[in-house]
Enzyme design. Sequence first.
Site, PDB file in Angstrom:
ATOM      1  N   THR A   1      15.743  14.695  -9.427  1.00 50.55           N
ATOM      2  CA  THR A   1      16.965  14.405 -10.367  1.00 50.55           C
ATOM      3  C   THR A   1      16.767  13.341 -11.780  1.00 50.55           C
ATOM      4  O   THR A   1      16.842  13.789 -13.394  1.00 50.55           O
ATOM      5  CB  THR A   1      17.692  13.409 -10.084  1.00 50.55           C
ATOM      6  OG1 THR A   1      18.250  13.814  -8.535  1.00 50.55           O
ATOM      7  CG2 THR A   1      18.787  13.004 -11.024  1.00 50.55           C
TER       8      THR A   1
ATOM      9  N   TYR B   1      24.143  19.404 -11.306  1.00 49.28           N
ATOM     10  CA  TYR B   1      23.273  19.777 -12.017  1.00 49.28           C
ATOM     11  C   TYR B   1      21.734  20.558 -11.757  1.00 49.28           C
ATOM     12  O   TYR B   1      22.020  20.602 -10.327  1.00 49.28           O
ATOM     13  CB  TYR B   1      22.708  18.471 -12.892  1.00 49.28           C
ATOM     14  CG  TYR B   1      22.113  17.654 -12.092  1.00 49.28           C
ATOM     15  CD1 TYR B   1      22.873  16.732 -10.933  1.00 49.28           C
ATOM     16  CD2 TYR B   1      20.668  17.329 -11.253  1.00 49.28           C
ATOM     17  CE1 TYR B   1      22.455  15.905  -9.898  1.00 49.28           C
ATOM     18  CE2 TYR B   1      20.115  16.290 -10.774  1.00 49.28           C
ATOM     19  CZ  TYR B   1      20.688  15.513  -9.549  1.00 49.28           C
ATOM     20  OH  TYR B   1      20.668  15.490  -8.963  1.00 49.28           O
TER      21      TYR B   1
ATOM     22  N   THR C   1      14.536  11.101  -5.396  1.00 47.13           N
ATOM     23  CA  THR C   1      14.673  10.402  -3.887  1.00 47.13           C
ATOM     24  C   THR C   1      14.874  11.409  -2.941  1.00 47.13           C
ATOM     25  O   THR C   1      14.830  10.372  -2.257  1.00 47.13           O
ATOM     26  CB  THR C   1      16.257   9.536  -4.932  1.00 47.13           C
ATOM     27  OG1 THR C   1      16.738  10.892  -4.761  1.00 47.13           O
ATOM     28  CG2 THR C   1      15.879   9.100  -6.074  1.00 47.13           C
ATOM     29  N   ASP C   2      15.573  12.055  -2.794  1.00 48.96           N
ATOM     30  CA  ASP C   2      15.618  13.057  -1.636  1.00 48.96           C
ATOM     31  C   ASP C   2      14.592  12.738  -0.405  1.00 48.96           C
ATOM     32  O   ASP C   2      14.618  12.442   1.110  1.00 48.96           O
ATOM     33  CB  ASP C   2      15.918  14.761  -1.590  1.00 48.96           C
ATOM     34  CG  ASP C   2      17.313  14.381  -2.134  1.00 48.96           C
ATOM     35  OD1 ASP C   2      18.001  13.495  -2.310  1.00 48.96           O
ATOM     36  OD2 ASP C   2      18.222  15.751  -1.782  1.00 48.96           O
TER      37      ASP C   2
ATOM     38  N   LYS D   1      16.520   6.431   1.771  1.00 47.63           N
ATOM     39  CA  LYS D   1      17.167   6.283   0.703  1.00 47.63           C
ATOM     40  C   LYS D   1      18.039   6.301   1.613  1.00 47.63           C
ATOM     41  O   LYS D   1      19.138   6.722   2.625  1.00 47.63           O
ATOM     42  CB  LYS D   1      17.175   8.255   0.285  1.00 47.63           C
ATOM     43  CG  LYS D   1      18.388   8.170  -0.542  1.00 47.63           C
ATOM     44  CD  LYS D   1      18.052   9.599  -0.846  1.00 47.63           C
ATOM     45  CE  LYS D   1      19.506   9.851  -2.440  1.00 47.63           C
ATOM     46  NZ  LYS D   1      19.518  10.948  -3.093  1.00 47.63           N
TER      47      LYS D   1
ATOM     48  N   GLU E   1      14.556   2.704  28.259  1.00 46.81           N
ATOM     49  CA  GLU E   1      15.126   2.881  29.185  1.00 46.81           C
ATOM     50  C   GLU E   1      14.393   4.343  29.667  1.00 46.81           C
ATOM     51  O   GLU E   1      14.295   4.680  30.391  1.00 46.81           O
ATOM     52  CB  GLU E   1      16.403   3.805  28.408  1.00 46.81           C
ATOM     53  CG  GLU E   1      17.788   2.488  28.302  1.00 46.81           C
ATOM     54  CD  GLU E   1      18.871   2.512  28.364  1.00 46.81           C
ATOM     55  OE1 GLU E   1      19.872   3.337  28.423  1.00 46.81           O
ATOM     56  OE2 GLU E   1      19.341   2.897  26.963  1.00 46.81           O
TER      57      GLU E   1
HETATM   58  N1  DGL Z   1      17.480  16.802  -5.169  1.00 49.76           N
HETATM   59  C1  DGL Z   1      17.361  16.036  -5.189  1.00 49.76           C
HETATM   60  C2  DGL Z   1      15.829  15.989  -5.602  1.00 49.76           C
HETATM   61  O1  DGL Z   1      15.253  16.267  -6.304  1.00 49.76           O
HETATM   62  C3  DGL Z   1      18.190  15.663  -6.159  1.00 49.76           C
HETATM   63  C4  DGL Z   1      17.812  13.723  -5.904  1.00 49.76           C
HETATM   64  C5  DGL Z   1      17.181  12.837  -7.080  1.00 49.76           C
HETATM   65  O2  DGL Z   1      16.017  13.182  -7.334  1.00 49.76           O
HETATM   66  O3  DGL Z   1      17.662  11.625  -7.407  1.00 49.76           O
HETATM   67  O4  DGL Z   1      15.337  14.642  -4.544  1.00 49.76           O
END
Ligand code: DGL
Length: 365
Positions: free
Chosen positions: A40, A53, A119-120, A192, A311
Amino acid sequence: MNKLYKSAFTASLLLALAAGLQPAAAEGQPKVLILATGGTIAGVANTNSPTGYDAGKVKATDLVAAVPQLRQLADCHVEQFCNIASQDMNSDIWVRLSARVNEALLKEGYNSVVITHGTDTMEETAFFLENTLQCDNPVVFVGSMRPTTAISPDGPSNLYDAVHVAVSPESQKRGVLVTLGGKIFESRDLFKNDINHVDAFSSRYNGPIGRVDAGDVHYFANPIHGERPYWGIPADAVLPRVDIVHAYAGCTGDTIDAAVANGAQGIVIAGTGNGNMTQDCLAGVKRAVEKGVIVVRSSRIPHGFVNRNHEISDDDAGTLSSYDLSPEHARILLQLLIYHISHEPSPKYQLDLQKCFESGYFVNK
Ligand code: DGL
C-alpha cells in the site's frame, strides 16, 4: 494515472526539485539502501473512491522523491526489488531478498537497509530475514495502511521514521525491525491486528520495543533475544512446501491428508487453544507423521505459548510444539529447518528440532 494521483505526483516532483536545491548527501552520512517491494505504501487509487486502490504501483524512486527530508538523515540509495501486493509474496522472493540485503550490508558498504513492503505479510518476510541475515546492521521494514493517493497518506512519514530508525546507533544488534505509525517492533512476535487502521501492528508478547517521532528514536525494551539467529540460505534455494491447516470445531483429518498428497513436507496446525484439534484431525496428523512429514502444533490464538505435551501428547503423536511462534512464523522456521536437514545431512545439522522452536534459534551456527 488518475487526476488525484497526478496532483500528488506533481507535488512530489516539486518537492524533489526543491530537495535538489539542497546540498547532496553530506560527507560521513550513513549509507542506507531502500529496497522497495510494493504494498500500500506504493499504492494508487484507480478511481476517486475513498477505499479502492491497487497496491504496488508507485515506483521506488518516486516514493523516496516524495520525502526530500530523508537527505537530512542519510545518504539514501533506492532500488526497486519488486512491486507487488504482499499477499503475493513467496519464499522464492524471500531467499533473493535475503541474499540482496546480505550483499548490500556485507559487500557494498551500506550501513543499513530499509525495506518497503505491504503490511499483509510483512510479519512473515521480516521473520524470514531475521533468521537468514548474516550481520547486526539495522534492517527496517516499513509499510503504510493508506495509499499514496489517500486524503492523508501515512507512507511518507512512515518512510521517514524507518530511515530514522535505520540510522540510529541504538538500532544495532536488534535484529530485523518493523516500524509503523511511530512504533518500532521486533519481527518474532509481530502480527497485523487491524485490517483498516493506520495503527495496524501489534506484538504478541512485549508490545512495541520503541517509538520514533519527528525528534528522535526511543527504545524502551531490550531485544527479546540477545543474539541474532542466522542460517545462510543461497539466493537460488527452493524452500520445501509447508502448509498451515486451520483447526476449528468439527475440522477433519482429510485436510491433512490433502496437504500431504499435495506434497507438503511439513504441516503447521493453527490449533484451537493450546494447539488443540479434533480427534479426527489428530488421527490425520499421526498419518502424516508416519509418512515422514514434520508436524508442528501452533495456535490460532494470538497470545500465549503452545507447550509440549499439554492436552495432546507430542511424544505420542510425534509432533513438535511451536512455543511462542504464530502459525505463520512456525511455518517459516519449519521451511528453513527442513531445507537444511535435506541439504546438509552432515552431523552439524542433526538438530534438536523442538529446541529450535523453543529457543528461537537454530542451535548450530
Ligand atoms: N494488499 C496489501 C499488501 O500489499 C495491502 C495492505 C498494505 O500494504 O497495507 O500487503
